[in-house]
Design a protein around this motif. Structure first.
Motif, mmCIF file in Angstrom:
data_model
loop_
_atom_site.group_PDB
_atom_site.id
_atom_site.type_symbol
_atom_site.label_atom_id
_atom_site.label_comp_id
_atom_site.label_asym_id
_atom_site.label_seq_id
_atom_site.Cartn_x
_atom_site.Cartn_y
_atom_site.Cartn_z
ATOM 1 N N LYS A 1 0.820 -1.103 -0.007
ATOM 2 C CA LYS A 1 -0.096 0.426 0.138
ATOM 3 C C LYS A 1 1.153 1.078 0.248
ATOM 4 O O LYS A 1 1.781 1.333 0.092
ATOM 5 C CB LYS A 1 -0.719 0.216 1.283
ATOM 6 C CG LYS A 1 -1.868 -1.066 1.228
ATOM 7 C CD LYS A 1 -2.198 -1.463 2.772
ATOM 8 C CE LYS A 1 -3.892 -2.239 2.572
ATOM 9 N NZ LYS A 1 -4.694 -2.729 3.463
ATOM 10 N N PRO A 2 0.642 2.644 -0.500
ATOM 11 C CA PRO A 2 -0.658 2.420 -1.228
ATOM 12 C C PRO A 2 -0.803 2.216 -3.244
ATOM 13 O O PRO A 2 -0.081 1.942 -3.408
ATOM 14 C CB PRO A 2 -1.073 4.042 -1.630
ATOM 15 C CG PRO A 2 0.175 3.864 -1.019
ATOM 16 C CD PRO A 2 0.914 3.791 -0.260
ATOM 17 N N ASN A 3 -2.254 1.514 -2.669
ATOM 18 C CA ASN A 3 -2.892 0.911 -3.884
ATOM 19 C C ASN A 3 -2.404 1.570 -5.275
ATOM 20 O O ASN A 3 -1.419 1.585 -6.312
ATOM 21 C CB ASN A 3 -4.319 0.365 -4.746
ATOM 22 C CG ASN A 3 -4.620 -0.360 -5.934
ATOM 23 O OD1 ASN A 3 -3.762 -1.373 -5.568
ATOM 24 N ND2 ASN A 3 -5.297 0.516 -6.574
ATOM 25 N N PHE A 4 -2.493 3.310 -4.992
ATOM 26 C CA PHE A 4 -1.574 4.575 -6.221
ATOM 27 C C PHE A 4 0.079 4.273 -6.931
ATOM 28 O O PHE A 4 -0.050 3.816 -7.817
ATOM 29 C CB PHE A 4 -2.268 5.509 -5.515
ATOM 30 C CG PHE A 4 -1.466 6.608 -6.189
ATOM 31 C CD1 PHE A 4 -0.481 7.483 -6.196
ATOM 32 C CD2 PHE A 4 -2.194 7.754 -7.786
ATOM 33 C CE1 PHE A 4 0.440 8.333 -7.549
ATOM 34 C CE2 PHE A 4 -1.560 8.116 -8.821
ATOM 35 C CZ PHE A 4 -1.233 8.439 -7.987
ATOM 36 N N ILE A 5 0.848 3.858 -5.605
ATOM 37 C CA ILE A 5 2.551 3.197 -6.410
ATOM 38 C C ILE A 5 2.154 1.872 -7.208
ATOM 39 O O ILE A 5 2.674 1.253 -8.246
ATOM 40 C CB ILE A 5 2.747 2.993 -5.163
ATOM 41 C CG1 ILE A 5 2.796 5.269 -5.312
ATOM 42 C CG2 ILE A 5 4.228 2.992 -5.385
ATOM 43 C CD1 ILE A 5 3.631 5.328 -3.305
ATOM 44 N N THR A 6 1.336 0.889 -6.572
ATOM 45 C CA THR A 6 1.755 -1.061 -6.144
ATOM 46 C C THR A 6 1.241 -0.630 -8.069
ATOM 47 O O THR A 6 1.704 -1.753 -8.602
ATOM 48 C CB THR A 6 1.352 -1.619 -5.127
ATOM 49 O OG1 THR A 6 0.068 -1.210 -4.541
ATOM 50 C CG2 THR A 6 2.160 -1.017 -3.841
ATOM 51 N N ARG A 7 0.032 -0.417 -8.134
ATOM 52 C CA ARG A 7 -0.676 -0.929 -9.138
ATOM 53 C C ARG A 7 0.253 -0.910 -10.344
ATOM 54 O O ARG A 7 0.635 -1.280 -11.255
ATOM 55 C CB ARG A 7 -1.885 -0.326 -9.055
ATOM 56 C CG ARG A 7 -1.781 1.598 -9.415
ATOM 57 C CD ARG A 7 -3.334 1.730 -9.345
ATOM 58 N NE ARG A 7 -3.644 1.854 -10.575
ATOM 59 C CZ ARG A 7 -4.672 2.304 -11.389
ATOM 60 N NH1 ARG A 7 -3.954 3.614 -11.389
ATOM 61 N NH2 ARG A 7 -5.101 2.114 -12.257
ATOM 62 N N TYR A 8 1.240 0.041 -10.134
ATOM 63 C CA TYR A 8 1.795 0.747 -10.917
ATOM 64 C C TYR A 8 3.037 -0.025 -11.562
ATOM 65 O O TYR A 8 4.388 0.030 -12.338
ATOM 66 C CB TYR A 8 2.478 2.339 -11.449
ATOM 67 C CG TYR A 8 1.183 2.467 -11.276
ATOM 68 C CD1 TYR A 8 0.716 3.070 -12.859
ATOM 69 C CD2 TYR A 8 0.854 3.113 -10.468
ATOM 70 C CE1 TYR A 8 0.137 4.129 -12.961
ATOM 71 C CE2 TYR A 8 -0.295 4.569 -10.540
ATOM 72 C CZ TYR A 8 -1.070 4.609 -11.611
ATOM 73 O OH TYR A 8 -1.957 5.829 -12.233
ATOM 74 N N ARG A 9 3.014 -1.428 -10.652
ATOM 75 C CA ARG A 9 4.689 -2.565 -11.273
ATOM 76 C C ARG A 9 4.492 -2.936 -12.075
ATOM 77 O O ARG A 9 3.913 -3.182 -13.092
ATOM 78 C CB ARG A 9 4.231 -3.583 -9.695
ATOM 79 C CG ARG A 9 5.459 -4.432 -9.687
ATOM 80 C CD ARG A 9 5.205 -5.489 -8.498
ATOM 81 N NE ARG A 9 4.164 -5.284 -7.389
ATOM 82 C CZ ARG A 9 4.564 -5.241 -6.213
ATOM 83 N NH1 ARG A 9 5.470 -4.565 -6.546
ATOM 84 N NH2 ARG A 9 4.129 -4.257 -5.271
ATOM 85 N N ILE A 10 6.057 -3.062 -11.910
ATOM 86 C CA ILE A 10 6.265 -3.525 -13.744
ATOM 87 C C ILE A 10 6.753 -4.833 -13.548
ATOM 88 O O ILE A 10 6.164 -5.370 -14.531
ATOM 89 C CB ILE A 10 8.241 -2.782 -14.135
ATOM 90 C CG1 ILE A 10 7.865 -1.677 -14.057
ATOM 91 C CG2 ILE A 10 8.710 -3.606 -15.280
ATOM 92 C CD1 ILE A 10 9.676 -0.760 -14.121
ATOM 93 N N GLN A 11 7.579 -5.663 -13.491
ATOM 94 C CA GLN A 11 7.766 -6.955 -13.011
ATOM 95 C C GLN A 11 6.323 -7.719 -12.188
ATOM 96 O O GLN A 11 6.586 -7.860 -10.985
ATOM 97 C CB GLN A 11 8.554 -6.943 -12.217
ATOM 98 C CG GLN A 11 10.055 -7.392 -13.112
ATOM 99 C CD GLN A 11 11.158 -7.933 -13.212
ATOM 100 O OE1 GLN A 11 11.076 -9.121 -12.504
ATOM 101 N NE2 GLN A 11 12.201 -7.003 -13.498
ATOM 102 N N LEU A 12 5.182 -8.084 -13.075
ATOM 103 C CA LEU A 12 3.749 -8.136 -11.737
ATOM 104 C C LEU A 12 3.742 -9.314 -10.942
ATOM 105 O O LEU A 12 4.385 -10.165 -11.777
ATOM 106 C CB LEU A 12 2.821 -8.594 -13.227
ATOM 107 C CG LEU A 12 2.449 -7.093 -13.699
ATOM 108 C CD1 LEU A 12 1.019 -7.623 -14.785
ATOM 109 C CD2 LEU A 12 2.165 -6.089 -12.840
ATOM 110 N N GLY A 13 4.330 -9.297 -10.065
ATOM 111 C CA GLY A 13 4.363 -10.933 -8.807
ATOM 112 C C GLY A 13 5.352 -10.906 -8.290
ATOM 113 O O GLY A 13 5.528 -11.554 -7.305
ATOM 114 N N LYS A 14 6.372 -9.534 -8.811
ATOM 115 C CA LYS A 14 7.281 -9.956 -8.180
ATOM 116 C C LYS A 14 7.508 -8.809 -7.182
ATOM 117 O O LYS A 14 6.910 -7.835 -6.880
ATOM 118 C CB LYS A 14 8.633 -9.294 -9.370
ATOM 119 C CG LYS A 14 9.185 -10.420 -10.631
ATOM 120 C CD LYS A 14 9.563 -11.796 -10.249
ATOM 121 C CE LYS A 14 9.637 -12.388 -11.449
ATOM 122 N NZ LYS A 14 10.792 -11.614 -12.080
ATOM 123 N N ASN A 15 8.427 -9.315 -6.001
ATOM 124 C CA ASN A 15 8.515 -8.023 -4.563
ATOM 125 C C ASN A 15 6.920 -8.099 -4.011
ATOM 126 O O ASN A 15 6.823 -6.536 -3.911
ATOM 127 C CB ASN A 15 9.085 -6.775 -5.302
ATOM 128 C CG ASN A 15 10.520 -6.770 -5.539
ATOM 129 O OD1 ASN A 15 11.237 -7.964 -4.936
ATOM 130 N ND2 ASN A 15 11.060 -6.207 -5.702
#
Length: 334
Positions: free
Chosen positions: A107-121
């Motif tokens: 969290k916040p979702n505003f940041i994590t939704r922009y993850r590049i390598q999905l499912g990592k970290n």
């Protein structure tokens, strides 16, 4: 007669081709000249506009600088530590502190939704994170800060680093351009050198433990690498130019902020794209530089240019994550 006819046709075709080539050259020259004039006009307008803004606020910044100068009573060493060490460190850890909260909590979702390598970290391994923070702090306090000692005496030799008067905005832009070019050259070649098998095994492999990097990993490296690839490329420009401490503080802060963004693992709106360096951590033998210019010249970005990551390598101007608008192709698809 048949031979003469063929020669005539060949002459007509040749003349036609020459006319087309000449017309193409004229059109190209016209486009280039018009484009150059428009570009020059725009640059002059932007430069004039920014200069007007700078001059309007110049007294404000000059007054702030005088307060800092007087606070330290003109003590050059204290001023240098404040500008070259404290300010950039605060910028680095403030930005990465926010990112680490997102990495650990999701969290916040505003940041994590922009993850590049999905499912990592998702979430990050806390033990690995603690080790990264410890190494980053060691590199800062035991490597970077001691390197400021010889830099201080070099800057003192130039004589204008601790001037009461700030440099002009235009001169700072010139310096910033030179700093960026020097950093690109030194970082690209030192980084590519670090990927030689022997050096990679004993030095650079530490940094590549993170195939999906996070912000603080930007200075998670072997001390030798931190000296040659992380610190010297950034310090060299100001030492060559004899820059003012205010310029050094801004440049160091920008350099740390930029490398944190490149490693952060999130392609956030309005920020520079981290896709280029993130791909380097994913594939190891692509995208060695900062700007990508030397990678293009040396052909070390050819694989990157064939991927969806290359299409996503731009500033995000909307709130829709690029992983959604430009998703990866399904496995097995052409």
């Amino acid at each position: 007669l048949k031979l003469k006819t063929q020669q005539h046709v060949l002459t007509v075709v040749t003349c036609s081709q020459e006319e087309k080539i000449w017309d193409a050259m004229k059109i190209t020259a016209y486009v280039l000249v018009v484009g150059l004039l428009i570009f020059t006009a725009l640059m002059n307008f932007v430069s004039w506009y920014v200069q007007e803004i700078w001059e309007t606020s110049g007294h404000f910044w000059q007054a702030k600088w005088l307060k800092v100068y007087n606070f330290f009573e003109g003590r050059e060493w204290a001023i240098f530590l404040f500008g070259a060490a404290l300010v950039p460190s605060l910028v680095f850890w403030s930005f990465n502190g926010i990112l680490m909260v997102a990495d650990v909590t999701g969290k916040p979702n505003f940041i994590t939704r922009y993850r590049i390598q999905l499912g990592k970290n998702d979430p990050v391994d806390t033990k690995k994170l603690q080790q990264a923070i410890y190494t980053a702090l060691c590199n800062q306090f035991l490597v970077s800060f001691p390197m400021l000692i010889p830099m201080f005496y070099i800057m003192k030799w130039w004589g204008n680093t601790f001037s009461v008067e700030l440099p002009t905005f235009r001169w700072f832009l010139v310096e910033l351009s030179i700093f960026t070019i020097i950093e690109e050259i030194l970082f690209y070649y030192s980084h590519r050198l670090a990927h030689l098998p022997l050096l990679y095994k004993h030095i650079h492999k530490k940094h590549h433990e993170w195939t999906a990097p996070i912000g603080v990993v930007s200075i998670y490296a072997h001390p030798v690498e931190h000296i040659l690839s992380n610190t010297l490329p950034v310090m060299t420009g100001p030492m060559i130019m004899g820059s003012h401490i205010a310029s050094i503080a801004v440049w160091f802060s920008l350099a740390l902020l930029t490398t944190s963004i490149s490693h952060c693992g999130y392609h956030l709106p309005l920020l520079p794209s981290p896709e280029f360096h993130d791909f380097h951590h994913l594939k190891f033998n692509q995208c060695y530089g900062v700007l990508g210019l030397l990678d293009y010249l040396h052909g070390t970005d050819t694989l990157f240019r064939q991927t969806k990551a290359y299409k996503r390598h731009r500033v995000l101007l909307s709130l829709t994550p690029l992983s959604e608008s430009i998703p990866e192709s399904p496995k097995g698809a052409e």
